[in-house]
Write a protein that holds these residues in place. Structure first.
Motif, PDB file in Angstrom:
ATOM      1  N   GLU A  46       0.849  -1.189   0.000  1.00  0.00           N
ATOM      2  CA  GLU A  46       0.000   0.000   0.000  1.00  0.00           C
ATOM      3  C   GLU A  46       0.887   1.242   0.000  1.00  0.00           C
ATOM      4  OE1 GLU A  46      -2.623  -0.143   3.330  1.00  0.00           O
ATOM      5  OE2 GLU A  46      -3.869  -1.754   2.479  1.00  0.00           O
ATOM      6  N   VAL A  47       0.433   2.278  -0.678  1.00  0.00           N
ATOM      7  CA  VAL A  47       1.119   3.564  -0.687  1.00  0.00           C
ATOM      8  C   VAL A  47       0.125   4.618  -0.251  1.00  0.00           C
ATOM      9  CG1 VAL A  47       2.421   5.247  -2.033  1.00  0.00           C
ATOM     10  CG2 VAL A  47       2.603   2.805  -2.592  1.00  0.00           C
ATOM     11  N   ALA A  48       0.459   5.335   0.804  1.00  0.00           N
ATOM     12  CA  ALA A  48      -0.412   6.401   1.311  1.00  0.00           C
ATOM     13  C   ALA A  48       0.451   7.548   1.813  1.00  0.00           C
ATOM     14  CB  ALA A  48      -1.302   5.882   2.438  1.00  0.00           C
ATOM     15  N   ASP A  49       0.122   8.750   1.382  1.00  0.00           N
ATOM     16  CA  ASP A  49       0.890   9.929   1.776  1.00  0.00           C
ATOM     17  C   ASP A  49       2.372   9.764   1.460  1.00  0.00           C
ATOM     18  OD1 ASP A  49      -1.418  11.167   2.779  1.00  0.00           O
ATOM     19  OD2 ASP A  49      -1.194  10.137   4.696  1.00  0.00           O
ATOM     20  N   ALA A 189      -2.486  12.505 -20.546  1.00  0.00           N
ATOM     21  CA  ALA A 189      -2.754  13.258 -19.326  1.00  0.00           C
ATOM     22  C   ALA A 189      -4.182  13.013 -18.846  1.00  0.00           C
ATOM     23  CB  ALA A 189      -2.529  14.751 -19.570  1.00  0.00           C
ATOM     24  N   GLU A 190      -5.115  12.972 -19.788  1.00  0.00           N
ATOM     25  CA  GLU A 190      -6.521  12.716 -19.440  1.00  0.00           C
ATOM     26  C   GLU A 190      -6.679  11.352 -18.786  1.00  0.00           C
ATOM     27  OE1 GLU A 190     -10.791  12.010 -21.767  1.00  0.00           O
ATOM     28  OE2 GLU A 190      -8.994  12.564 -22.888  1.00  0.00           O
ATOM     29  N   ILE A 191      -6.028  10.340 -19.352  1.00  0.00           N
ATOM     30  CA  ILE A 191      -6.125   8.991 -18.808  1.00  0.00           C
ATOM     31  C   ILE A 191      -5.451   8.918 -17.439  1.00  0.00           C
ATOM     32  CG2 ILE A 191      -5.368   6.598 -19.139  1.00  0.00           C
ATOM     33  CD1 ILE A 191      -5.669   7.182 -22.202  1.00  0.00           C
ATOM     34  N   ALA A 192      -4.277   9.551 -17.331  1.00  0.00           N
ATOM     35  CA  ALA A 192      -3.536   9.519 -16.068  1.00  0.00           C
ATOM     36  C   ALA A 192      -4.338  10.122 -14.922  1.00  0.00           C
ATOM     37  CB  ALA A 192      -2.202  10.260 -16.226  1.00  0.00           C
ATOM     38  N   GLU A 193      -5.178  11.082 -15.234  1.00  0.00           N
ATOM     39  CA  GLU A 193      -5.960  11.761 -14.204  1.00  0.00           C
ATOM     40  C   GLU A 193      -7.362  11.185 -14.053  1.00  0.00           C
ATOM     41  OE1 GLU A 193      -5.862  15.738 -15.637  1.00  0.00           O
ATOM     42  OE2 GLU A 193      -3.680  15.937 -15.403  1.00  0.00           O
ATOM     43  N   GLY A 194      -7.665  10.128 -14.812  1.00  0.00           N
ATOM     44  CA  GLY A 194      -9.029   9.612 -14.843  1.00  0.00           C
ATOM     45  C   GLY A 194      -9.387   8.696 -13.698  1.00  0.00           C
ATOM     46  N   ASP A 195     -10.645   8.288 -13.686  1.00  0.00           N
ATOM     47  CA  ASP A 195     -11.196   7.422 -12.629  1.00  0.00           C
ATOM     48  C   ASP A 195     -11.185   5.977 -13.123  1.00  0.00           C
ATOM     49  OD1 ASP A 195     -12.440   6.479 -10.405  1.00  0.00           O
ATOM     50  OD2 ASP A 195     -14.449   7.126 -10.990  1.00  0.00           O
ATOM     51  N   TRP A 196      -9.957   5.386 -13.199  1.00  0.00           N
ATOM     52  CA  TRP A 196      -9.809   4.065 -13.805  1.00  0.00           C
ATOM     53  C   TRP A 196      -9.445   2.979 -12.801  1.00  0.00           C
ATOM     54  CZ3 TRP A 196      -4.895   3.710 -12.277  1.00  0.00           C
ATOM     55  CH2 TRP A 196      -4.098   4.853 -12.317  1.00  0.00           C
ATOM     56  N   ALA A 197      -9.383   3.302 -11.538  1.00  0.00           N
ATOM     57  CA  ALA A 197      -9.049   2.288 -10.528  1.00  0.00           C
ATOM     58  C   ALA A 197      -9.617   2.715  -9.194  1.00  0.00           C
ATOM     59  CB  ALA A 197      -7.530   2.115 -10.438  1.00  0.00           C
ATOM     60  N   GLY A 198      -9.545   1.810  -8.211  1.00  0.00           N
ATOM     61  CA  GLY A 198      -9.975   2.157  -6.877  1.00  0.00           C
ATOM     62  C   GLY A 198      -9.118   3.257  -6.290  1.00  0.00           C
ATOM     63  N   GLU A 199      -9.635   3.913  -5.277  1.00  0.00           N
ATOM     64  CA  GLU A 199      -8.950   5.083  -4.713  1.00  0.00           C
ATOM     65  C   GLU A 199      -7.562   4.751  -4.199  1.00  0.00           C
ATOM     66  OE1 GLU A 199      -7.778   8.696  -3.640  1.00  0.00           O
ATOM     67  OE2 GLU A 199      -9.500   8.203  -4.897  1.00  0.00           O
ATOM     68  N   SER A 200      -7.403   3.589  -3.562  1.00  0.00           N
ATOM     69  CA  SER A 200      -6.084   3.263  -3.007  1.00  0.00           C
ATOM     70  C   SER A 200      -5.048   3.100  -4.101  1.00  0.00           C
ATOM     71  CB  SER A 200      -6.165   1.984  -2.169  1.00  0.00           C
ATOM     72  OG  SER A 200      -6.569   0.887  -2.959  1.00  0.00           O
TER      73      SER A 200
END
Length: 229
Positions: A46-49, A189-200
């Motif tokens: 996991e990666v957080a902060d 850039a659009e894809i990189a910033e998109g909603d394509w996976a879970g938040e984590s």
């Protein structure tokens, strides 16, 4: 086992005929990010902060990923809680990740290793194409999403996010007219910033993106200063 994200990134960076690596520094950062992304997607890290936590050391079944998981767990275990930073791991891993991915591509029969000496003194290793079927399928998948507007699956979206962060648009989409190259960057850039996976997963990728962009920008600025100084 399927080709990993790191192997795909390295495969895109290799010249098919000469076997020379293009955009070597950027490829190393992206490939290190690719392996870390794989471990996150597999539920092992996991990666957080901006900090890493190894949550599961169960082998995945891929030699490259399992080796990295063990290295990462050992590295993180030597640090105080909360001190295992993604940026530090990427900086460490980038020194060996390309060579490891090239060796794995050799084992898969996708490239072959050739050893030469520059000026008869300095040893170099080149990895020309041996079987182009995987790379053709990879480039076709990227073209369908980036050039033709298809929706990416999660792995393709992660790959494009890493390509975009490391500024590897040219080796991934070679021989494009200038105007189309701009469109490629915008779509990536659009894809990189998109909603394509879970938040984590998205948070992990954002952390890696920020790390790579900062380091590559700093390296570029340092090279410019050195050249004009």
């Amino acid at each position: 086992m399927p080709v990993t994200l790191a192997e795909e990134l390295v495969l895109l960076s290799l010249d098919d005929e000469s076997g020379a690596s293009k955009e070597g520094t950027n490829t190393a950062w992206a490939a290190a990010g690719g392996l870390l992304a794989e471990l996150v997607l597999a539920g092992r890290v996991e990666v957080a902060d901006g900090r890493l936590t190894v949550t599961d050391r169960t082998p995945i079944g891929d030699p490259l990923l399992d080796g990295r998981l063990e290295r990462l767990a050992e590295w993180a275990g030597k640090r105080r809680p909360g001190r295992a930073k993604a940026a530090d791991w990427l900086a460490k891993d980038r020194s060996t990740v390309v060579r490891d991915a090239e060796q794995r591509l050799c084992e898969r029969g996708l490239v072959r290793e050739e050893r030469h000496r520059v000026l008869g003194l300095f040893p170099v290793r080149l990895y020309p194409e041996a079987d182009g079927s995987v790379e053709r399928a990879l480039r076709g998948r990227l073209a369908a999403v980036v050039l033709d507007g298809a929706d990416p699956d999660q792995r393709t979206a992660v790959l494009i996010a890493l390509l975009h962060s490391a500024r590897l648009h040219r080796p991934a989409f070679s021989a494009l007219p200038r105007q189309q190259a701009k469109q490629v960057r915008a779509r990536c850039a659009e894809i990189a910033e998109g909603d394509w996976a879970g938040e984590s997963v998205r948070e992990a990728i954002r952390n890696m993106q920020a790390t790579m962009v900062a380091v590559i920008t700093a390296a570029t600025a340092a090279s410019t200063v050195a050249a004009t100084g």
